[in-house]
Write an enzyme that holds these catalytic residues in place. Structure first.
Site, PDB file in Angstrom:
ATOM      1  N   LEU A 153     -10.442  -0.410  -6.601  1.00 52.52           N
ATOM      2  CA  LEU A 153     -10.776   1.017  -6.691  1.00 52.52           C
ATOM      3  C   LEU A 153     -10.279   1.716  -5.427  1.00 52.52           C
ATOM      4  CD1 LEU A 153     -12.361   2.648  -8.965  1.00 52.52           C
ATOM      5  CD2 LEU A 153     -14.113   2.932  -7.211  1.00 52.52           C
ATOM      6  N   GLY A 154      -8.953   1.621  -5.222  1.00 52.81           N
ATOM      7  CA  GLY A 154      -8.341   2.295  -4.081  1.00 52.81           C
ATOM      8  C   GLY A 154      -7.886   3.680  -4.498  1.00 52.81           C
ATOM      9  N   ARG A 155      -6.767   4.126  -3.909  1.00 54.63           N
ATOM     10  CA  ARG A 155      -6.276   5.480  -4.206  1.00 54.63           C
ATOM     11  C   ARG A 155      -6.020   5.656  -5.699  1.00 54.63           C
ATOM     12  NH1 ARG A 155      -3.032   4.176   0.972  1.00 54.63           N
ATOM     13  NH2 ARG A 155      -2.336   2.557  -0.445  1.00 54.63           N
ATOM     14  N   ILE A 156      -5.335   4.701  -6.326  1.00 49.19           N
ATOM     15  CA  ILE A 156      -4.985   4.841  -7.748  1.00 49.19           C
ATOM     16  C   ILE A 156      -6.180   4.483  -8.629  1.00 49.19           C
ATOM     17  CG2 ILE A 156      -3.436   4.073  -9.583  1.00 49.19           C
ATOM     18  CD1 ILE A 156      -1.356   3.473  -7.326  1.00 49.19           C
ATOM     19  N   ARG A 176     -13.431  -5.840  -2.644  1.00 46.08           N
ATOM     20  CA  ARG A 176     -14.146  -6.702  -1.687  1.00 46.08           C
ATOM     21  C   ARG A 176     -15.263  -5.926  -0.997  1.00 46.08           C
ATOM     22  NH1 ARG A 176      -8.754  -8.355   1.165  1.00 46.08           N
ATOM     23  NH2 ARG A 176      -8.585  -6.125   0.750  1.00 46.08           N
ATOM     24  N   ARG A 233       0.176  -5.425 -10.191  1.00 47.00           N
ATOM     25  CA  ARG A 233       1.308  -6.338 -10.019  1.00 47.00           C
ATOM     26  C   ARG A 233       1.151  -7.515 -10.981  1.00 47.00           C
ATOM     27  NH1 ARG A 233       3.817  -2.874  -7.995  1.00 47.00           N
ATOM     28  NH2 ARG A 233       4.660  -2.708  -5.902  1.00 47.00           N
ATOM     29  N   ASP A 257       2.302  -3.101 -17.687  1.00 44.32           N
ATOM     30  CA  ASP A 257       3.415  -2.320 -17.124  1.00 44.32           C
ATOM     31  C   ASP A 257       4.171  -3.138 -16.082  1.00 44.32           C
ATOM     32  OD1 ASP A 257       4.934   0.143 -16.577  1.00 44.32           O
ATOM     33  OD2 ASP A 257       3.868   0.164 -14.657  1.00 44.32           O
ATOM     34  N   GLU A 262       9.883  -9.638 -12.435  1.00 40.74           N
ATOM     35  CA  GLU A 262      10.624  -8.529 -13.063  1.00 40.74           C
ATOM     36  C   GLU A 262      12.110  -8.605 -12.743  1.00 40.74           C
ATOM     37  OE1 GLU A 262       8.588  -5.000 -11.759  1.00 40.74           O
ATOM     38  OE2 GLU A 262       6.758  -5.565 -12.777  1.00 40.74           O
ATOM     39  N   HIS A 280       7.684  -1.365 -16.239  1.00 36.85           N
ATOM     40  CA  HIS A 280       7.292  -0.893 -14.893  1.00 36.85           C
ATOM     41  C   HIS A 280       7.662   0.591 -14.709  1.00 36.85           C
ATOM     42  CE1 HIS A 280       6.576  -2.322 -10.484  1.00 36.85           C
ATOM     43  NE2 HIS A 280       6.213  -1.060 -10.635  1.00 36.85           N
TER      44      HIS A 280
HETATM   45  P1  NAP Z   1      -4.978   0.925  -2.244  1.00 38.66           P
HETATM   46  O1  NAP Z   1      -5.426   2.337  -2.072  1.00 38.66           O
HETATM   47  O2  NAP Z   1      -4.701   0.090  -1.032  1.00 38.66           O
HETATM   48  O3  NAP Z   1      -6.084   0.198  -3.135  1.00 38.66           O
HETATM   49  C1  NAP Z   1      -6.130  -1.186  -3.327  1.00 38.66           C
HETATM   50  C2  NAP Z   1      -7.485  -1.533  -3.901  1.00 38.66           C
HETATM   51  O4  NAP Z   1      -7.483  -2.928  -4.210  1.00 38.66           O
HETATM   52  C3  NAP Z   1      -8.653  -1.284  -2.939  1.00 38.66           C
HETATM   53  O5  NAP Z   1      -9.732  -0.774  -3.659  1.00 38.66           O
HETATM   54  C4  NAP Z   1      -8.978  -2.666  -2.402  1.00 38.66           C
HETATM   55  O6  NAP Z   1     -10.358  -2.725  -2.037  1.00 38.66           O
HETATM   56  C5  NAP Z   1      -8.658  -3.526  -3.627  1.00 38.66           C
HETATM   57  N1  NAP Z   1      -8.347  -4.907  -3.282  1.00 38.66           N
HETATM   58  C6  NAP Z   1      -7.412  -5.356  -2.409  1.00 38.66           C
HETATM   59  N2  NAP Z   1      -7.456  -6.703  -2.345  1.00 38.66           N
HETATM   60  C7  NAP Z   1      -8.423  -7.087  -3.199  1.00 38.66           C
HETATM   61  C8  NAP Z   1      -8.948  -8.353  -3.573  1.00 38.66           C
HETATM   62  N3  NAP Z   1      -8.489  -9.493  -3.041  1.00 38.66           N
HETATM   63  N4  NAP Z   1      -9.955  -8.379  -4.478  1.00 38.66           N
HETATM   64  C9  NAP Z   1     -10.437  -7.233  -5.008  1.00 38.66           C
HETATM   65  N5  NAP Z   1      -9.978  -6.011  -4.704  1.00 38.66           N
HETATM   66  C10 NAP Z   1      -8.984  -5.942  -3.798  1.00 38.66           C
HETATM   67  O7  NAP Z   1      -3.671   0.832  -3.115  1.00 38.66           O
HETATM   68  P2  NAP Z   1      -3.165   1.846  -4.263  1.00 38.66           P
HETATM   69  O8  NAP Z   1      -2.377   2.928  -3.650  1.00 38.66           O
HETATM   70  O9  NAP Z   1      -4.305   2.172  -5.166  1.00 38.66           O
HETATM   71  O10 NAP Z   1      -2.119   0.866  -5.032  1.00 38.66           O
HETATM   72  C11 NAP Z   1      -2.564  -0.377  -5.543  1.00 38.66           C
HETATM   73  C12 NAP Z   1      -1.396  -1.215  -6.007  1.00 38.66           C
HETATM   74  O11 NAP Z   1      -0.928  -0.742  -7.255  1.00 38.66           O
HETATM   75  C13 NAP Z   1      -0.139  -1.203  -5.126  1.00 38.66           C
HETATM   76  O12 NAP Z   1      -0.250  -2.073  -4.030  1.00 38.66           O
HETATM   77  C14 NAP Z   1       0.940  -1.638  -6.089  1.00 38.66           C
HETATM   78  O13 NAP Z   1       1.069  -3.038  -6.081  1.00 38.66           O
HETATM   79  C15 NAP Z   1       0.409  -1.188  -7.455  1.00 38.66           C
HETATM   80  N6  NAP Z   1       1.193  -0.059  -8.017  1.00 38.66           N
HETATM   81  C16 NAP Z   1       1.845  -0.222  -9.190  1.00 38.66           C
HETATM   82  C17 NAP Z   1       2.579   0.843  -9.712  1.00 38.66           C
HETATM   83  C18 NAP Z   1       3.340   0.725 -10.993  1.00 38.66           C
HETATM   84  O14 NAP Z   1       4.381   1.349 -11.123  1.00 38.66           O
HETATM   85  N7  NAP Z   1       2.838  -0.010 -11.974  1.00 38.66           N
HETATM   86  C19 NAP Z   1       2.652   2.049  -9.024  1.00 38.66           C
HETATM   87  C20 NAP Z   1       1.963   2.179  -7.846  1.00 38.66           C
HETATM   88  C21 NAP Z   1       1.229   1.114  -7.346  1.00 38.66           C
HETATM   89  P3  NAP Z   1     -10.929  -3.754  -0.938  1.00 38.66           P
HETATM   90  O15 NAP Z   1      -9.973  -3.724   0.210  1.00 38.66           O
HETATM   91  O16 NAP Z   1     -12.300  -3.248  -0.621  1.00 38.66           O
HETATM   92  O17 NAP Z   1     -10.977  -5.076  -1.613  1.00 38.66           O
HETATM   93  C1  8YV Z   2       7.637   1.774  -8.277  1.00 37.60           C
HETATM   94  C2  8YV Z   2       5.398   0.729  -7.580  1.00 37.60           C
HETATM   95  O1  8YV Z   2       8.033   1.427  -9.562  1.00 37.60           O
HETATM   96  O2  8YV Z   2       4.835   2.175  -5.809  1.00 37.60           O
HETATM   97  C3  8YV Z   2       4.789   1.034  -6.269  1.00 37.60           C
HETATM   98  O3  8YV Z   2       4.214   0.093  -5.671  1.00 37.60           O
HETATM   99  O4  8YV Z   2       5.279  -0.330  -8.093  1.00 37.60           O
HETATM  100  C4  8YV Z   2       6.151   1.785  -8.306  1.00 37.60           C
HETATM  101  O5  8YV Z   2       5.762   3.069  -7.963  1.00 37.60           O
HETATM  102  C5  8YV Z   2       8.397   0.962  -7.311  1.00 37.60           C
HETATM  103  O6  8YV Z   2       7.867   0.841  -6.071  1.00 37.60           O
HETATM  104  C6  8YV Z   2       9.790   1.530  -7.165  1.00 37.60           C
HETATM  105  O7  8YV Z   2      10.690   0.649  -7.621  1.00 37.60           O
END
Ligand code: NAP
Ligand code: 8YV
Length: 322
Positions: A153-156, A176, A233, A257, A262, A280
């Site tokens: 439950l971070g930014r996204i 955590r 991921r 997604d 990949e 993705h």
């Molecule tokens: P963020 O703000 O850092 O949030 C990460 C969340 O995950 C936090 O709530 C953190 O809380 C939790 N977390 C981290 N390690 C954990 C663990 N071992 N067990 C349980 N919870 C855990 O990151 P964000 O900006 O939301 O982005 C999250 C991830 O989404 C990115 O790192 C990226 O891999 C993925 N993403 C994918 C796409 C896509 O295109 N599909 C796009 C953007 C991002 P705690 O630290 O309290 O555990």
């Molecule tokens: C993008 C992502 O697809 O921001 C991330 O972590 O997984 C996606 O927004 C990627 O980073 C760009 O290829």
């Protein structure tokens, strides 16, 4: 005439706006992505910044003795050896927040597609089956009355939770550390959450702790009415367990997604009818990718202008440039 501007390396492909904006004030050095950088020693010495949308490992970092900043295109920076960068005093930046809305919107869309099978319903219409065979079959699942657990439950994750509220579903999360003053159920373990919900959305980063945490035990706890959505991921999922659970009805359906390796998608998913697959694309709209590109460039500009990038990752130090 030699280009006396600061040299910024761009390995492999990146959003064109990054090139265009960087080229206005830096000497942009574009190289193929291979096992090692193909640049001469003089060029390697001149490189002080990197803009990258993939990986940048320790060997690449060590190839540029005067490197100061690595700007990653993406919020997830698992492709960059941040520990190694930190040990050398190199700052790493990422692109947080500017993609939250797009990724959260995609998570909800993927959840609805998975529950209600809208992509298949559209295929039904396009293939002329509506006219020939009648109405598309009823979807086995619905959003109504679901109990949703968000892994991360971070930014996204928080934006996903906020978007779920109007659907009148029960919302919980696992991280955590609990987040104070939020109206959602907190679960200290992923297993406890999986036992209490029927819908699991994963949006955690790729770290050693999140490797294959979505395993057979978690999927079985979600149950035959259960749905799993991954926008974080592919690293977090045991694909063999998920393919087996979807195939034998232990789990109801899934929407993915992101994938472990990949762009390779395990063949087992392609033959299943109860999984919705996206390549993705969660952040892949023009406005959002433009905003990510701008943040990559602005981080580099700010670093060289003020010694303080906009969005450094927590692992790397930000010491003012000497
Ligand atoms: P963020 O703000 O850092 O949030 C990460 C969340 O995950 C936090 O709530 C953190 O809380 C939790 N977390 C981290 N390690 C954990 C663990 N071992 N067990 C349980 N919870 C855990 O990151 P964000 O900006 O939301 O982005 C999250 C991830 O989404 C990115 O790192 C990226 O891999 C993925 N993403 C994918 C796409 C896509 O295109 N599909 C796009 C953007 C991002 P705690 O630290 O309290 O555990
Ligand atoms: C993008 C992502 O697809 O921001 C991330 O972590 O997984 C996606 O927004 C990627 O980073 C760009 O290829």
């Amino acid at each position: 005439m030699p280009d006396n501007r600061i040299a910024v390396l761009v390995p492999g492909k990146i959003h064109p706006r990054v090139f265009e904006r960087l080229a206005k004030q830096f000497d942009v050095i574009s190289v193929d992505r291979g096992n090692s950088p193909k640049v001469d020693a003089d060029t390697a010495e001149r490189v002080r910044g990197v803009a990258v949308g993939g990986g940048f490992d320790a060997a690449w970092i060590d190839s540029f003795p005067n490197l100061e900043v690595i700007a990653n295109f993406g919020v997830g920076y698992d492709g960059i050896d941040v520990k190694h960068a930190a040990s050398k005093g190199i700052v790493v930046t990422n692109t947080p927040d500017v993609l939250n809305d797009e990724v959260a919107d995609t998570a909800i869309a993927l959840l609805l597609n998975t529950l209600r099978q809208f992509p298949k319903a559209e295929d039904w219409l396009r293939e002329g089956r509506w006219a020939k065979e009648g109405a598309f079959p009823l979807s086995p699942f619905s959003m109504k009355g679901r109990r949703v657990g968000i892994n991360g439950l971070g930014r996204i994750g928080l934006e996903i939770a906020r978007r779920l509220e109007p659907f009148k579903v029960r919302i919980g999360y696992h991280t955590r550390s609990p987040r104070d003053s939020l109206p959602y159920d907190y679960y200290p373990t992923l297993k406890e959450m999986a036992q209490s919900v029927d819908t699991l959305i994963s949006i955690v980063p790729k770290t050693p702790e999140t490797h294959k945490v979505i395993n057979a035990e978690i999927l079985s706890a979600l149950g035959p009415q259960g749905v799993f959505i991954n926008v974080g991921r592919g690293w977090s999922v045991d694909d063999n367990a998920l393919i087996a659970a979807l195939g034998n009805g232990t789990l109801g359906a899934a929407g993915l997604d992101v994938f472990y390796d990949e762009p390779n998608v395990p063949a087992g998913y392609l033959t299943l009818t109860n999984v919705s697959l996206l390549p993705h694309v969660a952040s892949a709209s023009m406005p959002t990718r433009n905003a990510m590109a701008d943040l990559v460039v602005d981080n580099i500009i700010e670093w060289f202008a003020k010694g303080q990038p906009l969005t450094p990752v927590p692992e790397t130090p930000v010491k003012p440039r000497g």
